[in-house]
Design a protein around this motif. Sequence first.
Motif, PDB file in Angstrom:
ATOM      1  N   ASP A  70       0.833  -1.208   0.000  1.00  0.00           N
ATOM      2  CA  ASP A  70       0.000   0.000   0.000  1.00  0.00           C
ATOM      3  C   ASP A  70       0.868   1.259   0.000  1.00  0.00           C
ATOM      4  O   ASP A  70       0.593   2.210  -0.742  1.00  0.00           O
ATOM      5  CB  ASP A  70      -0.932   0.027   1.214  1.00  0.00           C
ATOM      6  N   GLN A 102       2.386   1.745  -3.386  1.00  0.00           N
ATOM      7  CA  GLN A 102       1.391   2.219  -4.351  1.00  0.00           C
ATOM      8  C   GLN A 102       1.089   3.702  -4.150  1.00  0.00           C
ATOM      9  O   GLN A 102       0.941   4.439  -5.128  1.00  0.00           O
ATOM     10  CB  GLN A 102       0.113   1.385  -4.241  1.00  0.00           C
ATOM     11  N   ARG A 103       1.023   4.138  -2.890  1.00  0.00           N
ATOM     12  CA  ARG A 103       0.781   5.571  -2.624  1.00  0.00           C
ATOM     13  C   ARG A 103       1.951   6.411  -3.136  1.00  0.00           C
ATOM     14  O   ARG A 103       1.742   7.455  -3.758  1.00  0.00           O
ATOM     15  CB  ARG A 103       0.561   5.814  -1.131  1.00  0.00           C
TER      16      ARG A 103
END
Length: 141
Positions: A122, A125-126
């Motif tokens: 996550d 991806q950010r």
Amino acid sequence: MTSSTSRSPDGRRGDLFDPQCPTRRLLDRIGTKWTSMAVKVLAEASPEEVRFAEMQRRMTGVSQKMLSVTLQGLVRDGLVGRRVEATVPPRVYYRLTPLGLTLEEPLAALRQWAEEHMAEVDRAQRRSAEGEDAGAWSRPG
């Protein structure tokens, strides 16, 4: 690996990098979240059977159609057995075959890895969405 379990019925071993190899199709089927969840539900019940409705209840978010397609593929691949009781409506039961039971361990390892590393993925991806190079090995000086 040269064990007989890694070879096709005609004695040839699969080659993932060959575009014509059926290994690719098999990995496409067993690599889905619904397959992993179905195998987990059935493995937890093993050696008992699980009704279709119970599987759908346990696999939150799966549609009846998607569960049906997933189970049909697993039955066709010899990983899941299916039994129908001739009632109205029919009761349909599933269980892992001996071959299907061998799939639980590698899928469990993959599920565990995903659960342990999801926060890192996550974050990456950010960073990627924000324009940072999340996967860079090193930045030139």
